[in-house]
Design a protein around this motif. Structure first.
Motif, PDB file in Angstrom:
ATOM      1  N   ARG A  85       0.849  -1.110  -0.033  1.00 22.00           N
ATOM      2  CA  ARG A  85       0.044  -0.002   0.198  1.00 22.00           C
ATOM      3  C   ARG A  85       0.856   1.370  -0.057  1.00 22.00           C
ATOM      4  NH1 ARG A  85      -4.825   0.188   0.239  1.00 22.00           N
ATOM      5  NH2 ARG A  85      -5.289  -1.919   1.203  1.00 22.00           N
ATOM      6  N   LYS A  86       1.958   1.428   0.826  1.00 27.08           N
ATOM      7  CA  LYS A  86       2.793   2.476   1.056  1.00 27.08           C
ATOM      8  C   LYS A  86       3.627   2.611  -0.238  1.00 27.08           C
ATOM      9  CE  LYS A  86       6.727   4.205   3.553  1.00 27.08           C
ATOM     10  NZ  LYS A  86       7.648   3.831   4.643  1.00 27.08           N
ATOM     11  N   HIS A  87       4.304   1.868  -0.776  1.00 26.96           N
ATOM     12  CA  HIS A  87       5.161   1.781  -1.863  1.00 26.96           C
ATOM     13  C   HIS A  87       4.577   1.601  -3.586  1.00 26.96           C
ATOM     14  CE1 HIS A  87       8.617   2.071   0.705  1.00 26.96           C
ATOM     15  NE2 HIS A  87       8.199   1.075   1.335  1.00 26.96           N
ATOM     16  N   ALA A  88       3.475   1.149  -3.383  1.00 27.72           N
ATOM     17  CA  ALA A  88       2.796   1.118  -4.642  1.00 27.72           C
ATOM     18  C   ALA A  88       1.431   1.751  -5.069  1.00 27.72           C
ATOM     19  CB  ALA A  88       2.618  -0.438  -5.153  1.00 27.72           C
ATOM     20  N   LEU A  89       0.752   2.257  -3.760  1.00 22.82           N
ATOM     21  CA  LEU A  89      -0.374   2.714  -4.082  1.00 22.82           C
ATOM     22  C   LEU A  89      -0.442   4.290  -3.523  1.00 22.82           C
ATOM     23  CD1 LEU A  89      -2.912  -0.113  -3.365  1.00 22.82           C
ATOM     24  CD2 LEU A  89      -2.251   1.037  -5.448  1.00 22.82           C
ATOM     25  N   GLU A  90       0.181   4.501  -2.463  1.00 18.50           N
ATOM     26  CA  GLU A  90       0.185   5.809  -1.666  1.00 18.50           C
ATOM     27  C   GLU A  90       1.348   6.580  -1.888  1.00 18.50           C
ATOM     28  OE1 GLU A  90      -0.756   4.727   2.312  1.00 18.50           O
ATOM     29  OE2 GLU A  90      -2.713   4.197   1.831  1.00 18.50           O
ATOM     30  N   ALA A  91       2.292   6.065  -2.723  1.00 18.34           N
ATOM     31  CA  ALA A  91       3.600   6.928  -2.698  1.00 18.34           C
ATOM     32  C   ALA A  91       3.136   8.031  -3.835  1.00 18.34           C
ATOM     33  CB  ALA A  91       4.598   6.027  -3.542  1.00 18.34           C
TER      34      ALA A  91
END
Length: 167
Positions: A85-91
């Motif tokens: 989530r952090k590195h692929a969607l919310e970055a």
């Protein structure tokens, strides 16, 4: 659950894998919707379906051995989902192709976790004389490897090249 022997460990691993699959299915679907590449998006949606099929196998195996497949929470996959989530969607991505490359990276990390889990569970099943279980787990393992290889092909064939534009 107290693990007294290899059979207890086997059943614990089936439940842990079930939890891992359940957690990963939602994020894989989200990444499929977020992917710019049509090929990547379709592969992730297919991957989500494969995860669901794996869950069905794991639930069936658990039920055949008299254990509840939902009785465990996989903290390893929980961490991988947070990372995805952090590195692929919310970055904050300035380039959609770079995001697609990140999506593949996170998917493959989760797939490799599942590969390890299926491989260990299959080996335990075979050692315990549950060859039917082992064969079913091998099918799940093969399907997961196939999904991982397909992601590598997408990355090497289209996504990483497109993400290089402007470098």
């Amino acid at each position: 659950m107290t693990i007294k022997n290899l059979n207890d460990l086997y059943l614990d691993q089936l439940r842990d894998l079930y939890s891992a699959c359940k957690q990963s299915m939602a994020i894989v679907t989200e990444m499929g919707r977020a992917a710019k590449s049509k090929e990547l998006s379709e592969a992730l949606i297919a991957g989500s379906q494969g995860i669901s099929e794996g869950m069905d196998v794991l639930a069936s195996l658990c039920n055949e051995h008299g254990v509840d497949p939902t009785g465990e929470h996989c903290r390893g996959m929980e961490g991988l989902v947070v990372e995805a989530r952090k590195h692929a969607l919310e970055a904050d991505f300035a380039d959609e192709d770079a995001q697609d490359a990140a999506i593949i990276t996170q998917y493959q990390r989760m797939a490799h976790y599942a590969i390890a889990g299926y491989g260990c569970a299959r080996t335990f099943a075979n050692r315990l004389g549950h060859e039917g279980d082992g064969a079913r787990l091998q099918e799940c393992l093969d399907q997961t490897w196939d999904g991982d290889r397909h992601m590598t092909e997408i990355a090497e064939g289209e996504v990483n090249k497109a993400a290089m534009d402007g470098v």
